[in-house]
Design an enzyme around this catalytic site. Structure first.
Site, PDB file in Angstrom:
ATOM      1  CG  HIS A  13      -2.011   0.928   1.168  1.00 32.78           C
ATOM      2  ND1 HIS A  13      -1.751   2.395   1.467  1.00 32.78           N
ATOM      3  CD2 HIS A  13      -3.362   0.911   0.903  1.00 32.78           C
ATOM      4  CE1 HIS A  13      -3.071   2.798   1.432  1.00 32.78           C
ATOM      5  NE2 HIS A  13      -3.950   2.001   1.141  1.00 32.78           N
TER       6      HIS A  13
ATOM      7  CD  GLU B 109     -10.121  -3.272   2.866  1.00 34.62           C
ATOM      8  OE1 GLU B 109      -9.695  -2.508   1.992  1.00 34.62           O
ATOM      9  OE2 GLU B 109      -9.142  -3.534   3.848  1.00 34.62           O
TER      10      GLU B 109
ATOM     11  CG  HIS C 267     -10.757  -4.357   8.708  1.00 31.89           C
ATOM     12  ND1 HIS C 267     -10.747  -3.361   9.159  1.00 31.89           N
ATOM     13  CD2 HIS C 267      -9.848  -3.990   7.344  1.00 31.89           C
ATOM     14  CE1 HIS C 267     -10.530  -2.193   8.527  1.00 31.89           C
ATOM     15  NE2 HIS C 267      -9.966  -2.572   7.434  1.00 31.89           N
TER      16      HIS C 267
ATOM     17  CG  HIS D 140      -5.346  -4.856   2.414  1.00 33.76           C
ATOM     18  ND1 HIS D 140      -6.287  -3.802   2.547  1.00 33.76           N
ATOM     19  CD2 HIS D 140      -4.675  -4.370   1.371  1.00 33.76           C
ATOM     20  CE1 HIS D 140      -6.201  -3.211   1.274  1.00 33.76           C
ATOM     21  NE2 HIS D 140      -5.157  -3.545   0.918  1.00 33.76           N
TER      22      HIS D 140
ATOM     23  NE  ARG E 281      -4.718  -0.964   9.574  1.00 30.57           N
ATOM     24  CZ  ARG E 281      -5.870  -0.704   8.773  1.00 30.57           C
ATOM     25  NH1 ARG E 281      -6.831   0.318   9.206  1.00 30.57           N
ATOM     26  NH2 ARG E 281      -6.281  -1.441   7.751  1.00 30.57           N
TER      27      ARG E 281
ATOM     28  CD  GLU F 109      -4.588  -1.269   4.267  1.00 32.05           C
ATOM     29  OE1 GLU F 109      -5.132  -0.707   3.356  1.00 32.05           O
ATOM     30  OE2 GLU F 109      -5.282  -2.354   4.988  1.00 32.05           O
TER      31      GLU F 109
END
Ligand code: MN
Length: 291
Positions: A7, A147, A183, A206, A212, A241
């Site tokens: 990303h 997504e 997620h 992802h 993250r 990502e």
């Protein structure tokens, strides 16, 4: 051969000419095959320059975005929905201009915190709106990736199972599900079942940590996820990502609640993530072959 993507937010927060050149060259230097272009603000992107840089680096591209509350398919007001459809068709134009065939992200809803459940009328508008965009994309050979994101970033669906039902209702064969470990780690019971459940309707993933940041420095069960990809025969891109306050995208960082500095050196992060993903997939293949 697995295509590994990254990303753009690992490198840049916008698409000035300098940032465009920097994102492509640094992704390529780190060894990636694909750059995911953040397309939340289409007015910033110079498709000619970006396309030229991608071709020079022999890199593939995808584009991703989230809608905003002023142009949202997941809304009861037809004018708001129409602005969302128009924006998404512009994004399809960008994808085509980049020589890519894949647009993904929160294409059906605002990427943000809703304060109430989705209404049946808003969901029906989202289904019809995405169907219209999918048909426009299909005419140009472009696929859409829906997504699945967590409850703080949409109220429409938060699990792969519900995402597949949404895609069924859209009913266009160029619409796929896009799974993100960050997620899924919040919303799914485990990281294997959603991959197996999506099967060949999974077109993009992802790879993101629980916070993250650096892969392996959080709590996500990546071994299970990589093994599930191999078990499912997944052959789409595997895209890293990550977000840190060190790189700020004005259109995205606030919606994603990027308040903390998880890393400062995007190049080191990128190289580390590619090693981590390759090692994880290699281990998963070895595990699968030994079964
Ligand atoms: Mn994601």
């Amino acid at each position: 051969m697995t295509v590994y993507g990254i990303h753009a937010s690992v490198f840049v927060g916008g698409w000035s000419p300098e940032e465009t050149v920097s994102a492509v060259r640094r992704a390529s230097a780190a060894g990636y095959d694909l750059l995911e272009v953040t397309a939340s603000d289409l007015s910033e992107i110079d498709p000619d320059l970006l396309g030229k840089e991608l071709r020079a680096a022999n890199m593939q591209a995808s584009a991703s975005l989230g809608l905003g509350f002023d142009r949202d398919l997941n809304n009861e007001d037809p004018a708001v929905v129409q602005r969302g459809v128009d924006f998404l068709v512009q994004a399809v134009d960008l994808v085509e201009g980049l020589g890519s065939d894949y647009l993904c992200g929160c294409l059906y809803s605002t990427l943000g915190k809703y304060s109430a459940p989705a209404t049946p009328k808003a969901r029906a508008n989202a289904v019809a709106g995405l169907r219209e965009v999918a048909r426009a994309a299909g005419e140009r050979g472009i696929r859409l990736g829906v997504e699945v994101v967590n409850r703080y970033e949409t109220n429409l669906f938060n699990t792969v199972g519900d995402g597949l039902r949404f895609i069924d209702d859209v009913g266009e064969d160029n619409v796929y599900v896009h799974l993100d470990t960050y997620h899924a780690n919040i919303e799914e019971g485990d990281l294997r079942k959603p991959v197996i459940g999506a099967g060949d309707r999974l077109a993009y993933v992802h790879i993101g940590e629980s916070h993250r940041g650096y892969l392996g420095s959080g709590t996500i069960d990546f071994a299970t996820f990589f093994r599930a990809l191999v078990e499912a025969g997944y052959d789409g891109p595997v895209t890293f990502e990550s977000f840190s306050s060190a790189v700020v995208d004005p259109a995205l960082s606030g919606n994603l609640a990027v308040w903390r500095n998880l890393w400062s050196d995007g190049d080191d992060l990128a190289q580390h993530a590619l090693r981590f993903m390759r090692d994880g997939m290699q281990s998963a293949r070895a595990c699968h072959g030994a079964l």
